[in-house]
Design a protein around this motif. Structure first.
Motif, PDB file in Angstrom:
ATOM      1  N   ALA A 176      37.952  29.087  14.051  1.00 25.48           N
ATOM      2  CA  ALA A 176      38.011  30.266  14.919  1.00 25.48           C
ATOM      3  C   ALA A 176      37.315  29.991  16.251  1.00 25.48           C
ATOM      4  O   ALA A 176      37.797  30.412  17.310  1.00 25.48           O
ATOM      5  N   ARG A 177      36.197  29.291  16.205  1.00 20.12           N
ATOM      6  CA  ARG A 177      35.496  28.940  17.445  1.00 20.12           C
ATOM      7  C   ARG A 177      36.365  28.023  18.305  1.00 20.12           C
ATOM      8  O   ARG A 177      36.413  28.154  19.531  1.00 20.12           O
TER       9      ARG A 177
ATOM     10  N   PRO B 102      43.980  37.060  26.016  1.00 21.90           N
ATOM     11  CA  PRO B 102      43.353  38.217  25.373  1.00 21.90           C
ATOM     12  C   PRO B 102      42.960  37.849  23.934  1.00 21.90           C
ATOM     13  O   PRO B 102      43.808  37.470  23.130  1.00 21.90           O
ATOM     14  N   LEU B 103      41.691  37.890  23.647  1.00 26.79           N
ATOM     15  CA  LEU B 103      41.187  37.593  22.308  1.00 26.79           C
ATOM     16  C   LEU B 103      40.405  38.796  21.816  1.00 26.79           C
ATOM     17  O   LEU B 103      39.673  39.411  22.576  1.00 26.79           O
ATOM     18  N   ASP B 104      40.557  39.096  20.552  1.00 25.95           N
ATOM     19  CA  ASP B 104      39.741  40.148  19.968  1.00 25.95           C
ATOM     20  C   ASP B 104      39.235  39.681  18.611  1.00 25.95           C
ATOM     21  O   ASP B 104      39.587  38.613  18.124  1.00 25.95           O
ATOM     22  N   LEU B 105      38.398  40.491  18.021  1.00 33.68           N
ATOM     23  CA  LEU B 105      37.772  40.147  16.756  1.00 33.68           C
ATOM     24  C   LEU B 105      38.818  39.893  15.676  1.00 33.68           C
ATOM     25  O   LEU B 105      38.707  38.935  14.903  1.00 33.68           O
ATOM     26  N   ALA B 106      39.850  40.718  15.636  1.00 33.00           N
ATOM     27  CA  ALA B 106      40.881  40.571  14.601  1.00 33.00           C
ATOM     28  C   ALA B 106      41.607  39.227  14.724  1.00 33.00           C
ATOM     29  O   ALA B 106      41.872  38.564  13.715  1.00 33.00           O
TER      30      ALA B 106
ATOM     31  N   VAL C 127      39.564  35.198   7.257  1.00 34.22           N
ATOM     32  CA  VAL C 127      38.697  36.134   6.532  1.00 34.22           C
ATOM     33  C   VAL C 127      38.770  37.503   7.203  1.00 34.22           C
ATOM     34  O   VAL C 127      39.280  37.636   8.311  1.00 34.22           O
ATOM     35  N   SER C 128      38.248  38.518   6.522  1.00 38.03           N
ATOM     36  CA  SER C 128      38.238  39.858   7.103  1.00 38.03           C
ATOM     37  C   SER C 128      37.379  39.864   8.359  1.00 38.03           C
ATOM     38  O   SER C 128      36.428  39.085   8.484  1.00 38.03           O
ATOM     39  N   LYS C 129      37.704  40.771   9.278  1.00 39.12           N
ATOM     40  CA  LYS C 129      37.003  40.739  10.559  1.00 39.12           C
ATOM     41  C   LYS C 129      35.516  41.068  10.437  1.00 39.12           C
ATOM     42  O   LYS C 129      34.703  40.506  11.151  1.00 39.12           O
ATOM     43  N   TYR C 130      35.138  41.937   9.516  1.00 45.48           N
ATOM     44  CA  TYR C 130      33.717  42.280   9.408  1.00 45.48           C
ATOM     45  C   TYR C 130      32.920  41.167   8.734  1.00 45.48           C
ATOM     46  O   TYR C 130      31.793  40.882   9.132  1.00 45.48           O
ATOM     47  N   HIS C 131      33.514  40.529   7.760  1.00 45.78           N
ATOM     48  CA  HIS C 131      32.861  39.379   7.134  1.00 45.78           C
ATOM     49  C   HIS C 131      32.752  38.240   8.161  1.00 45.78           C
ATOM     50  O   HIS C 131      31.711  37.584   8.279  1.00 45.78           O
TER      51      HIS C 131
ATOM     52  N   PRO D  71      31.202  36.840  17.838  1.00 47.19           N
ATOM     53  CA  PRO D  71      32.374  36.122  18.361  1.00 47.19           C
ATOM     54  C   PRO D  71      32.733  36.532  19.787  1.00 47.19           C
ATOM     55  O   PRO D  71      33.066  35.681  20.609  1.00 47.19           O
ATOM     56  N   MET D  72      32.629  37.803  20.107  1.00 49.11           N
ATOM     57  CA  MET D  72      32.991  38.228  21.454  1.00 49.11           C
ATOM     58  C   MET D  72      31.929  37.819  22.479  1.00 49.11           C
ATOM     59  O   MET D  72      32.263  37.534  23.631  1.00 49.11           O
ATOM     60  N   GLN D  73      30.684  37.744  22.081  1.00 50.04           N
ATOM     61  CA  GLN D  73      29.655  37.191  22.983  1.00 50.04           C
ATOM     62  C   GLN D  73      29.960  35.721  23.254  1.00 50.04           C
ATOM     63  O   GLN D  73      29.790  35.245  24.383  1.00 50.04           O
ATOM     64  N   TYR D  74      30.413  35.018  22.232  1.00 50.00           N
ATOM     65  CA  TYR D  74      30.773  33.605  22.396  1.00 50.00           C
ATOM     66  C   TYR D  74      31.933  33.476  23.391  1.00 50.00           C
ATOM     67  O   TYR D  74      31.886  32.635  24.306  1.00 50.00           O
ATOM     68  N   VAL D  75      32.975  34.294  23.230  1.00 49.67           N
ATOM     69  CA  VAL D  75      34.132  34.249  24.132  1.00 49.67           C
ATOM     70  C   VAL D  75      33.681  34.558  25.559  1.00 49.67           C
ATOM     71  O   VAL D  75      34.071  33.861  26.505  1.00 49.67           O
ATOM     72  N   THR D  76      32.854  35.565  25.714  1.00 44.79           N
ATOM     73  CA  THR D  76      32.352  35.924  27.044  1.00 44.79           C
ATOM     74  C   THR D  76      31.589  34.763  27.658  1.00 44.79           C
ATOM     75  O   THR D  76      31.796  34.406  28.825  1.00 44.79           O
ATOM     76  N   ARG D  77      30.715  34.148  26.890  1.00 48.58           N
ATOM     77  CA  ARG D  77      29.938  33.015  27.402  1.00 48.58           C
ATOM     78  C   ARG D  77      30.850  31.868  27.808  1.00 48.58           C
ATOM     79  O   ARG D  77      30.677  31.251  28.867  1.00 48.58           O
ATOM     80  N   ARG D  78      31.857  31.559  27.005  1.00 48.14           N
ATOM     81  CA  ARG D  78      32.799  30.476  27.340  1.00 48.14           C
ATOM     82  C   ARG D  78      33.544  30.796  28.632  1.00 48.14           C
ATOM     83  O   ARG D  78      33.752  29.925  29.471  1.00 48.14           O
TER      84      ARG D  78
END
Length: 155
Positions: A16-17, A27-31, A39-43, A56-63
């Motif tokens: 996923a990373r 456009p990327l989102d958690l889902a 895996v499920s998005k919350y897990h 994950p979204m902090q990672y995308v923002t940083r990238r």
């Protein structure tokens, strides 16, 4: 990292990373990222944050911001063009995130960078990923470590 994440899940988190690294401008989102990990998005959210120290979204923002800094430093593209190239649709959001992570607004950052610049037409002609060498991120890298010393804040 000793995060307590099951070892069999680590390869899925890396997958996923890698999707986030390759497709940061899309456009990327958690889902979508959770789906890439299978895996499920919350897990996924809990395990990713435990393993990498950011959501994950902090990672995308940083990238995105890391890539924007690379483009602002190495090309003559405008801040608006860079904003769009790294996946932002709002210049205001882009500028706010850039300042949060880098410490200065993108225009100030670009103005303080010296050296030869690649013309924007080459970036567009060759494609974003092949034209500008990219720094390799580390799992705990933060972009506030950029050389922002001796830069004055603009009012």
């Amino acid at each position: 990292m000793g995060s307590g994440v099951p070892i069999e899940l680590l390869a899925h988190l890396r997958r996923a990373r890698d999707v986030a690294d390759r497709n940061y401008a899309e456009p990327l989102d958690l889902a979508a990222l959770a789906s890439a990990a299978g895996v499920s998005k919350y897990h996924f959210l809990r395990c990713f944050a435990a393993e990498y120290g950011e959501t994950p979204m902090q990672y995308v923002t940083r990238r995105r911001i890391e890539r924007a800094a690379d483009l602002l430093r190495a090309t003559n593209l405008t801040v608006t063009e860079v904003c769009s190239l790294v996946g932002y649709t709002s210049l205001g959001t882009f500028s706010r995130r850039f300042r949060e992570l880098v410490g200065v607004p993108p225009t100030t950052y670009q103005r303080t960078q010296s050296g030869a610049r690649i013309p924007g037409c080459y970036v567009f002609m060759l494609g974003l990923n092949s034209a500008i060498p990219e720094k390799q991120p580390g799992p705990s890298a933060t972009y506030r470590r950029l050389d922002t010393t001796n830069h004055e804040e603009t009012p």
